[in-house]
Design a protein around this motif. Sequence first.
Motif, PDB file in Angstrom:
ATOM      1  N   GLY A  28       1.402  -9.374  -0.384  1.00 28.06           N
ATOM      2  CA  GLY A  28       1.214  -8.284   0.567  1.00 28.06           C
ATOM      3  C   GLY A  28       0.167  -7.257   0.225  1.00 28.06           C
ATOM      4  O   GLY A  28      -0.269  -6.496   1.093  1.00 28.06           O
ATOM      5  N   ILE A  29      -0.284  -7.227  -1.028  1.00 28.74           N
ATOM      6  CA  ILE A  29      -1.167  -6.141  -1.436  1.00 28.74           C
ATOM      7  C   ILE A  29      -2.517  -6.138  -0.726  1.00 28.74           C
ATOM      8  O   ILE A  29      -3.057  -5.064  -0.434  1.00 28.74           O
ATOM      9  CB  ILE A  29      -1.348  -6.139  -2.983  1.00 28.74           C
ATOM     10  N   PRO A  30      -3.138  -7.295  -0.404  1.00 34.01           N
ATOM     11  CA  PRO A  30      -4.436  -7.209   0.287  1.00 34.01           C
ATOM     12  C   PRO A  30      -4.353  -6.528   1.658  1.00 34.01           C
ATOM     13  O   PRO A  30      -5.229  -5.745   2.022  1.00 34.01           O
ATOM     14  CB  PRO A  30      -4.870  -8.677   0.414  1.00 34.01           C
ATOM     15  N   LEU A  31      -3.306  -6.829   2.438  1.00 37.22           N
ATOM     16  CA  LEU A  31      -3.194  -6.266   3.780  1.00 37.22           C
ATOM     17  C   LEU A  31      -2.886  -4.778   3.749  1.00 37.22           C
ATOM     18  O   LEU A  31      -3.207  -4.053   4.699  1.00 37.22           O
ATOM     19  CB  LEU A  31      -2.114  -7.005   4.574  1.00 37.22           C
ATOM     20  N   ILE A  32      -2.300  -4.289   2.668  1.00 33.77           N
ATOM     21  CA  ILE A  32      -1.931  -2.876   2.603  1.00 33.77           C
ATOM     22  C   ILE A  32      -3.181  -2.000   2.572  1.00 33.77           C
ATOM     23  O   ILE A  32      -3.126  -0.812   2.869  1.00 33.77           O
ATOM     24  CB  ILE A  32      -1.040  -2.603   1.361  1.00 33.77           C
ATOM     25  N   TYR A  33      -4.335  -2.582   2.236  1.00 29.42           N
ATOM     26  CA  TYR A  33      -5.590  -1.837   2.193  1.00 29.42           C
ATOM     27  C   TYR A  33      -6.416  -2.070   3.464  1.00 29.42           C
ATOM     28  O   TYR A  33      -7.640  -1.971   3.432  1.00 29.42           O
ATOM     29  CB  TYR A  33      -6.409  -2.257   0.974  1.00 29.42           C
ATOM     30  N   THR A  34      -5.773  -2.351   4.562  1.00 26.83           N
ATOM     31  CA  THR A  34      -6.461  -2.597   5.826  1.00 26.83           C
ATOM     32  C   THR A  34      -6.110  -1.503   6.827  1.00 26.83           C
ATOM     33  O   THR A  34      -4.983  -1.429   7.311  1.00 26.83           O
ATOM     34  CB  THR A  34      -6.060  -3.976   6.397  1.00 26.83           C
ATOM     35  N   MET A  35      -7.088  -0.652   7.136  1.00 24.56           N
ATOM     36  CA  MET A  35      -6.814   0.503   7.997  1.00 24.56           C
ATOM     37  C   MET A  35      -6.464   0.089   9.421  1.00 24.56           C
ATOM     38  O   MET A  35      -5.721   0.803  10.108  1.00 24.56           O
ATOM     39  CB  MET A  35      -8.002   1.461   7.996  1.00 24.56           C
TER      40      MET A  35
END
Length: 294
Positions: A28-35
């Motif tokens: 999940g960590i990559p998507l958490i940095y998607t505004m």
Amino acid sequence: MAKKQDKNSWKQEINDIVRGICGGFLFGIPLIYTMEVWWIGSLVKPKLIAIAIAFMFIVVFLLNYTDGFRKRRNTWRLDEAAIDTVEAMAIGFVCSAFMLWLLQEITPETSLKESLGKVVYEGVPFTLGVALANQFLQSGNQNNSTSDSHKGNGNSKPQQHHLHATLADLGATVIGAIMIAFNIAPTDEVPMLAAAISPPWLWALMAASLVISYTIVFQAGFSDQKKRRQQKGIFQRPLSETTISYLVSLLASGIMLFFFQKLTLSDPWTMWLEHTLVLGLPATIGGAAGRLAI
């Protein structure tokens, strides 16, 4: 005897939850940095949130029915799959909410509707990571018998050089950090988050990075942890390895930000520090995943 069984049951339950949490962070960590996901989550209507939750339940239920994130399940039972699905979704939502709170995308001033939308939409990959943790990130314990059988012959083979073992770990950390953080480094999310996070919050970000990294490598059961702890090298102890790998991930983060011209040599050191620590969280998780692979 009953107390011992209860203790073992609770220990297994905790291990399953920890493994699920770590699987959630890895996925999940990559998507958490998607505004864009933040914006969609903040504007989505409650009806669509309910549909998203229902769809997610079906997908996670199917995953749990075939395998699940628990090691204790040996039979395909609908009731167990349903219970595990509810628990996996709860873990995914909690992980999502924690990361959004840590990155200050959810604050006490954020409305309940906006917070719920962000948590649910960002929680999709976290929940899938929880459900897939045991299926795709298998423990290396099944190989213990093989490794144990070679212990007696360990003296016949030369010991791996400490420097070689250390360089292998550091190399795996750099590769994993780049794989996860390289797509995040050129985006506007990093400076946006860095501008919103206060200096005391950066300490929380550092602490979370270290704890998550340590847990993934040494506690979640994704690899042969006994073998991992016995590996020889200059920094091959859980705490020292985690600390050095974190510093290497931060260095890789700074280089990536410089490479994409998100930081320049004329920028103040405080700006370098803030941006690097923000990108350092996904980079550190990627570095931990890289060390699992060796």
